[in-house]
Design an enzyme around this catalytic site. Sequence first.
Site, short mmCIF file in Angstrom:
data_model
loop_
_atom_site.label_atom_id
_atom_site.label_comp_id
_atom_site.label_asym_id
_atom_site.label_seq_id
_atom_site.Cartn_x
_atom_site.Cartn_y
_atom_site.Cartn_z
N SER A 86 0.31 -1.08 0.05
CA SER A 86 -0.13 0.13 -0.07
C SER A 86 0.40 1.24 -0.17
CB SER A 86 -0.70 -0.04 0.96
OG SER A 86 -2.12 -0.91 1.03
N1 SAM Z 1 -1.21 -4.55 3.62
C1 SAM Z 1 -0.97 -5.37 2.42
C2 SAM Z 1 1.17 -5.25 2.68
O1 SAM Z 1 1.11 -4.12 3.41
O2 SAM Z 1 1.66 -4.78 1.21
C3 SAM Z 1 -1.41 -4.52 1.30
C4 SAM Z 1 -2.45 -5.64 1.10
S1 SAM Z 1 -2.09 -5.24 -0.11
C5 SAM Z 1 -3.30 -3.32 -0.74
C6 SAM Z 1 -4.14 -6.62 -0.40
C7 SAM Z 1 -3.87 -7.59 0.38
O3 SAM Z 1 -4.72 -8.51 0.39
C8 SAM Z 1 -3.09 -8.81 -0.90
O4 SAM Z 1 -2.03 -9.28 -0.59
C9 SAM Z 1 -4.38 -9.52 -0.89
O5 SAM Z 1 -3.72 -11.00 -2.02
C10 SAM Z 1 -5.10 -10.02 0.72
N2 SAM Z 1 -6.36 -10.20 0.32
C11 SAM Z 1 -7.73 -9.97 -0.47
N3 SAM Z 1 -8.74 -10.36 -0.21
C12 SAM Z 1 -8.34 -11.17 1.00
C13 SAM Z 1 -8.66 -12.03 2.04
N4 SAM Z 1 -10.05 -12.51 1.85
N5 SAM Z 1 -8.29 -11.94 2.67
C14 SAM Z 1 -6.91 -12.35 3.49
N6 SAM Z 1 -6.16 -11.67 2.34
C15 SAM Z 1 -6.56 -10.75 1.02
#
Ligand code: SAM
Length: 236
Positions: A86
Site C-alpha cells: 500500500s
Molecule cells: N497490507 C499489505 C501491505 O502492507 O503490503 C497490502 C495489501 S494489498 C493492498 C491487499 C492484500 O489483501 C493482498 O495481498 C491480497 O492478496 C490480500 N487479500 C485479498 N483478499 C483477501 C482475503 N479475503 N483474505 C485475506 N487477504 C486477502
Amino acid sequence: MKILACLLLIVSFAVQADDYAAARQSMIDELQLYAKLARDTDDARLSDAVLRAMNRVERHRMVPASQIPFAYENRPLPIGHGQTISQPYIVALMTELIDPDADDVVLEVGTGSGYQAAVLAELVEHVYSIEIIEALATQAKPRLQSMGYDNVTTKLGDGYFGWEEHAPFDAIVVTAAASHVPPPLIEQLKPGGLMIIPVGGRFMTQTLLLLEKTDDGEIITRQYGAVRFVPLTGKH
Ligand code: SAM
C-alpha cells in the site's frame, strides 16, 4: 589486502544504510505535507507516534528487488501476484485512524508484503494478520521474523471470516476493498473497538470507512474519503 576489502564492505553497507535512512526521512517529510494538503482536518492529522513508526519500518526490505529504488516513494508498488504494497500515506492514515495503544491486539486482513503489519507492530502489543494468497503469506512470515517483528502472527486464509481464536480485537485493519463490511469482523471487534476498511466496487474507487463499536454494541460509521485498493477476494 583482506582487511582493506572488509573495511570497504563495511563502509559500503554503512553508506547504503544511511541512504535508506535519508530516503525514509524524506518520505516522512512528504507524508506530513501530504496529510496537510490531502485532508486538512484535525482528525486526519498524522501523529508523531505514527510517523516515528513509519520511519522505523524498512520498506525497502518488503518489496521485490526491482522495486527497491522506489521503496520510499509515496505510492503503492507491485509485489507480484497482481497485488501491491500500500501507499505509505494510506498506511499511515489507516494506522492513525484506529488510534493504536501499546496494549492493543489488532487484526489485519491482507498481509501482502507485511508492511502495514510491521507499522502496526511498532505501536501495539500484537498483530494477527491473514493473507489469502499462499505465495505472499509464505514470503511475509519469514520476512517479518527476520526484521524482528516477533509480535506479528500470520496465517494463510480468508480474512473475511476474521480469526475467531484470537478475537475480540481492539482494532481491525482491512487492506483490501470489500463490497460490504464483513459481519464476522464486526462480531470480532471489541466493544469500544475501531475498524478501518475500504468499501466499494472492484473496478472503481472505494470509500474508506471507520467503524466504531460502542460499549452497547452499536456501530457508528464515519467516512474518510476516496481510496483505491485491490479487491477482497475469497469465496464468502
Ligand atoms: N497490507 C499489505 C501491505 O502492507 O503490503 C497490502 C495489501 S494489498 C493492498 C491487499 C492484500 O489483501 C493482498 O495481498 C491480497 O492478496 C490480500 N487479500 C485479498 N483478499 C483477501 C482475503 N479475503 N483474505 C485475506 N487477504 C486477502
